[in-house]
Each structure stands twice: as structure tokens, then as C-alpha cells.
Scaffold this motif. Sequence first.
Motif, mmCIF file in Angstrom:
data_model
loop_
_atom_site.group_PDB
_atom_site.id
_atom_site.type_symbol
_atom_site.label_atom_id
_atom_site.label_comp_id
_atom_site.label_asym_id
_atom_site.label_seq_id
_atom_site.Cartn_x
_atom_site.Cartn_y
_atom_site.Cartn_z
ATOM 1 N N GLY A 101 -2.381 16.166 37.581
ATOM 2 C CA GLY A 101 -1.940 15.131 37.666
ATOM 3 C C GLY A 101 -1.100 15.309 36.204
ATOM 4 N N GLY A 102 -1.657 15.314 35.531
ATOM 5 C CA GLY A 102 -0.474 15.260 34.359
ATOM 6 C C GLY A 102 0.802 16.529 34.331
ATOM 7 N N PHE A 103 0.178 17.378 34.819
ATOM 8 C CA PHE A 103 1.476 18.426 35.658
ATOM 9 C C PHE A 103 2.680 17.441 35.972
ATOM 10 C CE2 PHE A 103 4.552 21.442 38.005
ATOM 11 C CZ PHE A 103 4.668 22.522 36.418
ATOM 12 N N TYR A 104 2.084 17.259 37.710
ATOM 13 C CA TYR A 104 3.588 16.009 38.397
ATOM 14 C C TYR A 104 3.823 15.054 37.646
ATOM 15 C CZ TYR A 104 2.620 19.923 41.948
ATOM 16 O OH TYR A 104 2.997 21.104 42.848
ATOM 17 N N ALA A 105 3.227 14.665 36.854
ATOM 18 C CA ALA A 105 3.594 13.665 36.442
ATOM 19 C C ALA A 105 4.705 13.834 35.091
ATOM 20 C CB ALA A 105 2.466 12.253 35.463
ATOM 21 N N PHE A 106 4.947 14.876 34.442
ATOM 22 C CA PHE A 106 5.641 15.162 33.907
ATOM 23 C C PHE A 106 7.100 15.706 34.417
ATOM 24 C CE2 PHE A 106 7.728 18.853 31.017
ATOM 25 C CZ PHE A 106 8.801 17.759 30.003
ATOM 26 N N LEU A 107 6.951 16.341 35.584
ATOM 27 C CA LEU A 107 8.249 16.772 36.531
ATOM 28 C C LEU A 107 8.830 15.511 36.587
ATOM 29 C CD1 LEU A 107 6.587 19.732 38.556
ATOM 30 C CD2 LEU A 107 8.006 20.057 36.327
ATOM 31 N N GLY A 108 8.077 14.511 36.882
ATOM 32 C CA GLY A 108 8.596 13.420 37.340
ATOM 33 C C GLY A 108 9.592 12.524 36.820
ATOM 34 N N ALA B 181 9.730 8.862 14.846
ATOM 35 C CA ALA B 181 10.512 10.039 15.608
ATOM 36 C C ALA B 181 10.651 10.082 16.873
ATOM 37 C CB ALA B 181 9.723 11.291 14.920
ATOM 38 N N MET B 182 11.233 9.568 16.961
ATOM 39 C CA MET B 182 11.510 9.230 18.671
ATOM 40 C C MET B 182 12.862 10.055 18.483
ATOM 41 S SD MET B 182 11.333 7.737 21.605
ATOM 42 C CE MET B 182 10.271 6.086 21.243
ATOM 43 N N ASN B 183 12.298 11.226 18.805
ATOM 44 C CA ASN B 183 12.989 12.798 19.332
ATOM 45 C C ASN B 183 12.722 13.123 20.598
ATOM 46 O OD1 ASN B 183 11.796 15.290 18.689
ATOM 47 N ND2 ASN B 183 11.988 13.444 16.682
ATOM 48 N N PHE B 184 13.284 14.429 21.786
ATOM 49 C CA PHE B 184 13.037 14.998 22.450
ATOM 50 C C PHE B 184 12.200 15.672 21.974
ATOM 51 C CE2 PHE B 184 16.645 16.498 21.337
ATOM 52 C CZ PHE B 184 16.512 18.217 21.449
ATOM 53 N N TRP B 185 11.619 16.193 21.208
ATOM 54 C CA TRP B 185 11.016 17.094 20.238
ATOM 55 C C TRP B 185 9.479 17.040 20.316
ATOM 56 C CZ3 TRP B 185 13.161 22.037 20.170
ATOM 57 C CH2 TRP B 185 14.949 22.566 20.548
ATOM 58 N N VAL B 186 9.386 15.966 19.679
ATOM 59 C CA VAL B 186 8.163 15.583 19.792
ATOM 60 C C VAL B 186 7.245 15.409 21.188
ATOM 61 C CG1 VAL B 186 7.026 13.387 19.359
ATOM 62 C CG2 VAL B 186 8.244 14.045 18.085
ATOM 63 N N MET B 187 8.622 15.203 22.400
ATOM 64 C CA MET B 187 7.586 14.355 23.890
ATOM 65 C C MET B 187 7.414 16.158 24.085
ATOM 66 S SD MET B 187 10.140 12.932 27.744
ATOM 67 C CE MET B 187 11.282 14.563 27.074
ATOM 68 N N PHE B 188 8.663 16.709 24.239
ATOM 69 C CA PHE B 188 8.167 18.465 24.565
ATOM 70 C C PHE B 188 6.955 19.055 24.231
ATOM 71 C CE2 PHE B 188 12.929 17.908 25.484
ATOM 72 C CZ PHE B 188 12.961 17.958 26.804
ATOM 73 N N ALA B 189 6.518 18.726 22.669
ATOM 74 C CA ALA B 189 5.288 19.482 22.664
ATOM 75 C C ALA B 189 4.244 18.558 22.635
ATOM 76 C CB ALA B 189 5.242 18.993 20.837
ATOM 77 N N GLY B 190 4.653 17.664 22.801
ATOM 78 C CA GLY B 190 2.918 17.164 23.925
ATOM 79 C C GLY B 190 3.227 16.975 25.401
ATOM 80 N N ALA B 191 4.321 17.269 25.633
ATOM 81 C CA ALA B 191 4.302 18.064 26.795
ATOM 82 C C ALA B 191 3.354 19.357 27.171
ATOM 83 C CB ALA B 191 5.575 18.989 27.965
ATOM 84 N N ILE B 192 3.829 20.470 26.025
ATOM 85 C CA ILE B 192 3.656 21.639 25.258
ATOM 86 C C ILE B 192 1.691 21.771 25.503
ATOM 87 C CG2 ILE B 192 3.089 23.542 23.985
ATOM 88 C CD1 ILE B 192 5.675 23.259 23.602
ATOM 89 N N SER B 193 0.739 20.823 25.248
ATOM 90 C CA SER B 193 -0.456 20.799 25.033
ATOM 91 C C SER B 193 -1.145 20.574 26.480
ATOM 92 C CB SER B 193 -0.619 19.312 24.287
ATOM 93 O OG SER B 193 -0.390 17.933 24.181
ATOM 94 N N VAL B 194 0.174 19.268 27.379
ATOM 95 C CA VAL B 194 -0.943 19.438 28.289
ATOM 96 C C VAL B 194 -0.638 21.258 29.299
ATOM 97 C CG1 VAL B 194 -0.643 18.626 30.753
ATOM 98 C CG2 VAL B 194 0.013 17.631 28.612
ATOM 99 N N GLY B 195 0.280 21.173 28.721
ATOM 100 C CA GLY B 195 0.646 23.227 29.800
ATOM 101 C C GLY B 195 -0.912 24.029 29.359
ATOM 102 N N LEU B 196 -1.279 23.758 27.561
ATOM 103 C CA LEU B 196 -2.346 24.655 26.982
ATOM 104 C C LEU B 196 -3.199 24.294 27.427
ATOM 105 C CD1 LEU B 196 -2.613 26.220 25.181
ATOM 106 C CD2 LEU B 196 -2.838 24.830 23.099
ATOM 107 N N GLY B 197 -3.514 23.195 27.771
ATOM 108 C CA GLY B 197 -4.697 22.770 28.394
ATOM 109 C C GLY B 197 -5.181 22.808 29.617
#
Length: 392
Positions: A219-226, A296-312
Amino acid sequence: MPPRQPKLITLILLTAISVLSLNMFLPALAQMAVSFEVSYAVISVAVGGYMVVSSVLQLIIGPLSDMYGRRPVILGSMALFLLASLGCYLAENVWLFLAFRMLQGAVISGMVLSRAVVRDIAPPSEAARLLGVIGTAMALAPLLGPVLGGFLGETFGWRANFMAYALMGAFMLALSWRDLSETNLTPSDSFTAQFRAYPELFKSALFWAYCLCLGGSVGGFYAFLGGAALVGEGLFGLTPSQLGFGIGSISAGFMLGNFLTGRLSGRVSMLRLMFWGRISATFGPLLAITVMALGAMNFWVMFAGAISVGLGNGLTLPTANAGVMSVNPRLAGSASGLSGALTILGGAGATALTGALAGGPLGAYVLMGLMSASSGVGLLAVLWIGRLERAQ
């Protein structure tokens, strides 16, 4: 006598083609809407409707494979995918196209039954290691699929994607025929007996705990895709190429997690791998929210959060998939199909929820929050799994 093991590359490709069938043609959706002279909403049924059909088919594919064997079901599914792909390629109106597109959903057997084959030939800890290796390699599919599909669409037109699917289907049919021997050596008596056996899974709290873990994780992965495209374009003004890179970031994390699972399985318990995977996926997005709130409102921070979900997810999914099929090894195919159907339906819901809520100036916070919440459900499920296994 133990079954002859198929080559690992066969199982990887069976899983990968299931992923490619969902995402490779996505860059051509707008082109297809123009070609068929329909709205984007109509042509998007090729994605949403396909997911629903795939989830239903998993309920049937699992029991069929437990009764007739993994090999004939995979061969029949690949043959149907090949014919349906040719039908999509030749379709002259959108309704005929969508009918053949739904039939393409048969290819989901590659993902469902490659997991069941692994469980047939390996004990749980070794199955988790093999699923981790498979996951590492097949994670390239969501990274490279849209790139290939975009190139084919721009160069040859959208129909080239479906000719490519037909060629892939023909190749996988030949490879499966040659390499995939039957691994289900204890088939069930009848198809109806398999469905009557579903209550055995339904009565198992451990089965539901694993399903909840899988659903929360995916669900965390699909939430990101959505929500990634909506937030990336609307809030950060990203170009399509930048979005493609960013959306691929979660798959890069997933590859790393699967690699670590493949290396650590057997040395670290399955439960511990799942636990640390859920910690990464739950608290990584929360850390991203904190950093963004601090300025630090930028897309790098958002994508770093996504990477942590992918790793998990890379740490969690191979072990959870091995675990859900070990609840009742006699029903491994049914367990894989049922858990997969529930997971896809949950993922479709997460996609829709994020798409509806992640717009506007707070979209990045909403996206990270939903990813963390879904992953947190998986974390609670892992704690439940630990409690149930200690009680046994």
C-alpha cells in the motif's frame, strides 16, 4: 524424489513479465486515447480494470495450480497472454482493445506461481533468500519498463508496445515449456476441494497477519505511485523526465532491500528482517515530513522518503511472501493467489486515495503521511506475527 529446480532466471522473467504488463505501456496512454478517440478516463480502464481482473484471477490461479500443477497453469496463461497481446495490437476500437487487455491479466500467474514454485522447492528461510534474489533482479522491470514503452510509443506508435508483449509472451511460453518442470508433487483432489480448503486459511490468524503485512507494505508503494506525479508536477514543477527518475527511486530502494534480504536470509531471522523493513518504511517518510517542515521543502527530500519505503519493502516482501505460503504448505498456491489478490486490491485503494488527497500545497505532507500510515499497518502486522509465532 524432489522436483527438478527451474533456473532462477526463468522465475525472475516470469515475475518481471507480470510487472511489465502493467507499466510498460503507460507512457503511451494519452496517445492511445487520441488514437481511439476516447477520453483519458476511458482508456485508463486499461490500468484500473486490469488490476481488478488480475486480483480476481489470482483467486483462481492459485487453486488451479494446487490441483493441476504449476507447469500447465503457467503454460496456459502465457499462451493466453500471447494471444491477448496480439488482439490488443490488432484491435480497431477501444472496446475490443479493452476486452483483450483484460485477457492479458492471465500473465499474473507468472508472479503468483513463481513464488509458489520457490516454496515447493525450498524451506521457508531458503525461500525468502530466493525470493529476495528474484526481487532484486525483477525490480528492474518497473524502472526500465516505462522507458522502453515510451521509446516504442514515440518511435513506432503505441501498438508497438503490444507487439512487444506478444513477443515476450512467446519467449516465456517457450522458456517455461523447456525449463519449468512440475514442482507441485502433492496435488489436491479437485478444484472445488481447493475452494473448500480456503476456510483453512481464513481460520488462520497467522495467514491474516501476513496478508495485513503484505497489504500495508505494498500500500505504501502504490500510494507513492498514485501521488508522486501529482505532487512532483503540481508542487515542485518537475518535468516528465525528472518525474520518471523520481518515481524510479522507490524501485531503487526496493532493489537494495531485496539484495540485503538475499544476503542476510539464513543469518538473520525472517521476523527480524520484516521488522526492520517496516521500521524503515514507516519512519523514513515521517523523517521526510520533519525535514520539509523545518524548511527543506524540495523533491529530493520527498524522494528520499520514498527510497526508505522501497528499502523497507525489499526487506519485508520476500520474507512475508515466504511466510504466507508456509502457513499451510499444502495450499501454497492458494495462499499465494489469495494474498496477492488482497494485496492488489489494497494497492488499488491506496492509489485512488492518494490521487484524491495529495493535491494542493500540502500534497507532499499528505503523500508522505499516507505512505507512513500504510507502512505502519505493516509494522503492527509484523508485531502480531511475532506474537502468534511465539504462541505456537
